[in-house]
Design a protein around this motif. Structure first.
Motif, mmCIF file in Angstrom:
data_model
loop_
_atom_site.group_PDB
_atom_site.id
_atom_site.type_symbol
_atom_site.label_atom_id
_atom_site.label_comp_id
_atom_site.label_asym_id
_atom_site.label_seq_id
_atom_site.Cartn_x
_atom_site.Cartn_y
_atom_site.Cartn_z
ATOM 1 N N GLN A 1 17.854 -5.370 4.513
ATOM 2 C CA GLN A 1 18.175 -5.431 5.935
ATOM 3 C C GLN A 1 16.986 -5.027 6.793
ATOM 4 N N GLN A 2 16.229 -4.021 6.366
ATOM 5 C CA GLN A 2 15.055 -3.623 7.137
ATOM 6 C C GLN A 2 14.024 -4.744 7.187
ATOM 7 N N LEU A 3 13.962 -5.567 6.140
ATOM 8 C CA LEU A 3 13.070 -6.717 6.123
ATOM 9 C C LEU A 3 13.727 -7.968 6.698
ATOM 10 N N LYS B 1 19.781 -0.261 11.428
ATOM 11 C CA LYS B 1 19.213 0.123 12.715
ATOM 12 C C LYS B 1 17.782 -0.386 12.886
ATOM 13 N N ARG B 2 17.227 -0.936 11.811
ATOM 14 C CA ARG B 2 15.870 -1.446 11.861
ATOM 15 C C ARG B 2 15.821 -2.853 11.280
ATOM 16 N N GLY B 3 14.866 -3.621 11.719
ATOM 17 C CA GLY B 3 14.701 -4.972 11.217
ATOM 18 C C GLY B 3 13.263 -5.425 11.372
ATOM 19 N N LEU B 4 13.015 -6.650 10.955
ATOM 20 C CA LEU B 4 11.664 -7.191 10.954
ATOM 21 C C LEU B 4 11.317 -7.749 12.325
ATOM 22 N N ALA B 5 10.136 -7.424 12.809
ATOM 23 C CA ALA B 5 9.645 -7.933 14.090
ATOM 24 C C ALA B 5 8.309 -8.623 13.870
ATOM 25 N N ARG B 6 8.132 -9.749 14.527
ATOM 26 C CA ARG B 6 6.861 -10.465 14.507
ATOM 27 C C ARG B 6 6.041 -10.040 15.723
ATOM 28 N N LEU B 7 4.809 -9.637 15.470
ATOM 29 C CA LEU B 7 3.959 -9.120 16.526
ATOM 30 C C LEU B 7 2.687 -9.954 16.644
ATOM 31 N N ALA B 8 2.308 -10.262 17.874
ATOM 32 C CA ALA B 8 0.994 -10.836 18.153
ATOM 33 C C ALA B 8 0.071 -9.684 18.521
ATOM 34 N N ARG C 1 4.503 7.317 20.730
ATOM 35 C CA ARG C 1 5.512 7.669 19.728
ATOM 36 C C ARG C 1 5.602 6.570 18.688
ATOM 37 N N GLU C 2 5.471 6.949 17.409
ATOM 38 C CA GLU C 2 5.542 5.961 16.347
ATOM 39 C C GLU C 2 6.964 5.444 16.188
ATOM 40 N N LEU C 3 7.094 4.105 16.163
ATOM 41 C CA LEU C 3 8.403 3.462 16.042
ATOM 42 C C LEU C 3 8.634 2.848 14.664
ATOM 43 N N GLY C 4 7.557 2.451 14.007
ATOM 44 C CA GLY C 4 7.696 1.784 12.718
ATOM 45 C C GLY C 4 6.333 1.511 12.132
ATOM 46 N N LYS C 5 6.319 0.662 11.093
ATOM 47 C CA LYS C 5 5.069 0.373 10.397
ATOM 48 C C LYS C 5 4.955 -1.113 10.088
ATOM 49 N N VAL C 6 3.713 -1.546 9.990
ATOM 50 C CA VAL C 6 3.409 -2.924 9.612
ATOM 51 C C VAL C 6 3.692 -3.114 8.124
ATOM 52 N N VAL C 7 4.354 -4.214 7.788
ATOM 53 C CA VAL C 7 4.591 -4.586 6.388
ATOM 54 C C VAL C 7 3.458 -5.482 5.881
ATOM 55 N N CYS C 8 3.091 -6.465 6.695
ATOM 56 C CA CYS C 8 2.008 -7.377 6.325
ATOM 57 C C CYS C 8 1.407 -7.952 7.598
ATOM 58 N N GLY C 9 0.174 -8.371 7.503
ATOM 59 C CA GLY C 9 -0.501 -8.961 8.649
ATOM 60 C C GLY C 9 -1.370 -10.116 8.219
ATOM 61 N N HIS C 10 -1.605 -11.026 9.160
ATOM 62 C CA HIS C 10 -2.479 -12.160 8.878
ATOM 63 C C HIS C 10 -3.071 -12.647 10.194
ATOM 64 N N GLY C 11 -4.403 -12.644 10.258
ATOM 65 C CA GLY C 11 -5.049 -13.087 11.483
ATOM 66 C C GLY C 11 -4.644 -12.212 12.651
ATOM 67 N N GLY C 12 -4.131 -12.825 13.683
ATOM 68 C CA GLY C 12 -3.726 -12.097 14.876
ATOM 69 C C GLY C 12 -2.250 -11.812 14.951
ATOM 70 N N ALA D 1 1.406 -9.985 12.822
ATOM 71 C CA ALA D 1 1.885 -9.051 11.809
ATOM 72 C C ALA D 1 3.398 -9.067 11.786
ATOM 73 N N LEU D 2 3.969 -8.657 10.662
ATOM 74 C CA LEU D 2 5.390 -8.375 10.549
ATOM 75 C C LEU D 2 5.537 -6.872 10.362
ATOM 76 N N ALA D 3 6.417 -6.272 11.154
ATOM 77 C CA ALA D 3 6.611 -4.826 11.098
ATOM 78 C C ALA D 3 8.095 -4.510 11.098
ATOM 79 N N VAL D 4 8.466 -3.403 10.464
ATOM 80 C CA VAL D 4 9.839 -2.907 10.517
ATOM 81 C C VAL D 4 9.939 -1.967 11.724
ATOM 82 N N LEU D 5 10.821 -2.339 12.654
ATOM 83 C CA LEU D 5 10.955 -1.611 13.913
ATOM 84 C C LEU D 5 12.432 -1.424 14.240
ATOM 85 N N PRO D 6 12.768 -0.487 15.131
ATOM 86 C CA PRO D 6 14.153 -0.354 15.571
ATOM 87 C C PRO D 6 14.655 -1.651 16.192
#
Length: 285
Positions: free
Chosen positions: A185-187, A218-225, A241-252, A254-259
């Motif tokens: 679910q977090q992913l 309460k957390r899921g995957l977010a795509r970030l530019a 304030r830290e909200l979550g962490k990056v799972v993987c990134g490529h170029g510009g 990333a996918l991160a687990v966030l609230p």
């Protein structure tokens, strides 16, 4: 973007970090059903699904495409995970099951940004030369993946584009630092239809089902530019304030687990500005 068939567009480029682990024998499908998080029994022969392997605490060890040729022959197309170590880990749970687990050392994955010659949706196609073809297209355009005895051509640019396509469509990659860190679910693996909450027992099933039926995700995957390259484990913060962490990134990106509920404040990853962008659809199978 070309919409010619992959068989007529000049060949496939190599995807070297995708490897095959084969399950073969009378109990192959039953073994997979008992060990993996998606419903293998409900998958029709000649088709494939996203699937994965969890720890007893419901953390994802590996995410893969599971190809079910029939009940006695299945392939796992792994990304990132070491196939020999993964096969050895599965071997510990064979016990008296009639299943052989082997690494497909002579098999190579290749990709093409083209309509598959034969495969459509989640149907597997086997070509006359023994190659296996999958349809990995989505809203971003067509893609064909081929598993064959001969490797594809090295093409760093095409491979980078392939990986960026996966990221944009919510397929998380799990480098070593991210293994056993996140629940399905977090992913947001429901985005890929990669797990089941209705099938019988499997390692981690209790955690997955409880989270689903009690509405505790309460957390899921977010795509970030991002304005700077993001690495796995980089913190994502808002207003210091830290909200979550990056799972993987490529170029510009990333996918991160966030609230699931983010504050109305600018985001930063590893100290660099970033913005949330929508995941693209259509990669579920």
């Amino acid at each position: 973007m070309s919409h010619k068939s992959a068989s007529s567009n000049g060949g496939f480029f190599a995807i070297p970090d995708h490897r095959v682990v084969a399950l073969e024998g009378r109990d192959a499908a039953r073994f997979a059903q008992a060990q993996f998080m998606n419903d293998v029994a409900a998958l029709a022969p000649g088709h494939w699904q996203w699937n994965g392997c969890l720890t007893p605490k419901g953390r994802v060890i590996a995410l893969f495409a599971l190809l079910k040729f029939d009940d006695e022959r299945l392939w796992l197309l792994l990304a990132d995970a070491d196939p020999d170590a993964f096969a050895a880990q599965l071997q510990r749970f064979v016990f008296r099951s009639k299943v052989a687990i082997r690494v497909g050392d002579g098999l190579h994955a290749g990709g093409a940004f083209a309509v598959p010659a034969l495969a459509r949706g989640n149907a597997i196609a086997e070509a006359a030369d023994g190659a296996v073809e999958l349809d990995l297209g989505a809203d971003g355009g067509p893609r064909a993946l081929r598993i064959a005895n001969a490797p594809g051509e090295d093409d760093a640019g095409a491979l980078a584009r392939w990986n960026a396509f996966d990221l944009a469509h919510g397929r998380p990659r799990l480098p070593g630092s991210q293994v056993e860190q996140w629940t399905p679910q977090q992913l947001s693996l429901e985005w890929l239809a990669a797990y089941s909450v209705k099938k019988g027992c499997y390692p981690g099933q209790e955690i997955v089902a409880r989270t689903h039926f009690l509405g505790q995700a309460k957390r899921g995957l977010a795509r970030l530019a991002t304005t700077a390259a993001a690495a796995p484990g980089d913190p994502v913060a808002a207003e210091g304030r830290e909200l979550g962490k990056v799972v993987c990134g490529h170029g510009g990106e990333a996918l991160a687990v966030l609230p699931l509920q983010l504050p109305d404040a600018p985001l930063a990853v590893g100290g660099a500005a970033c913005v949330r962008v929508p995941l693209l659809d259509g990669l579920a199978r």
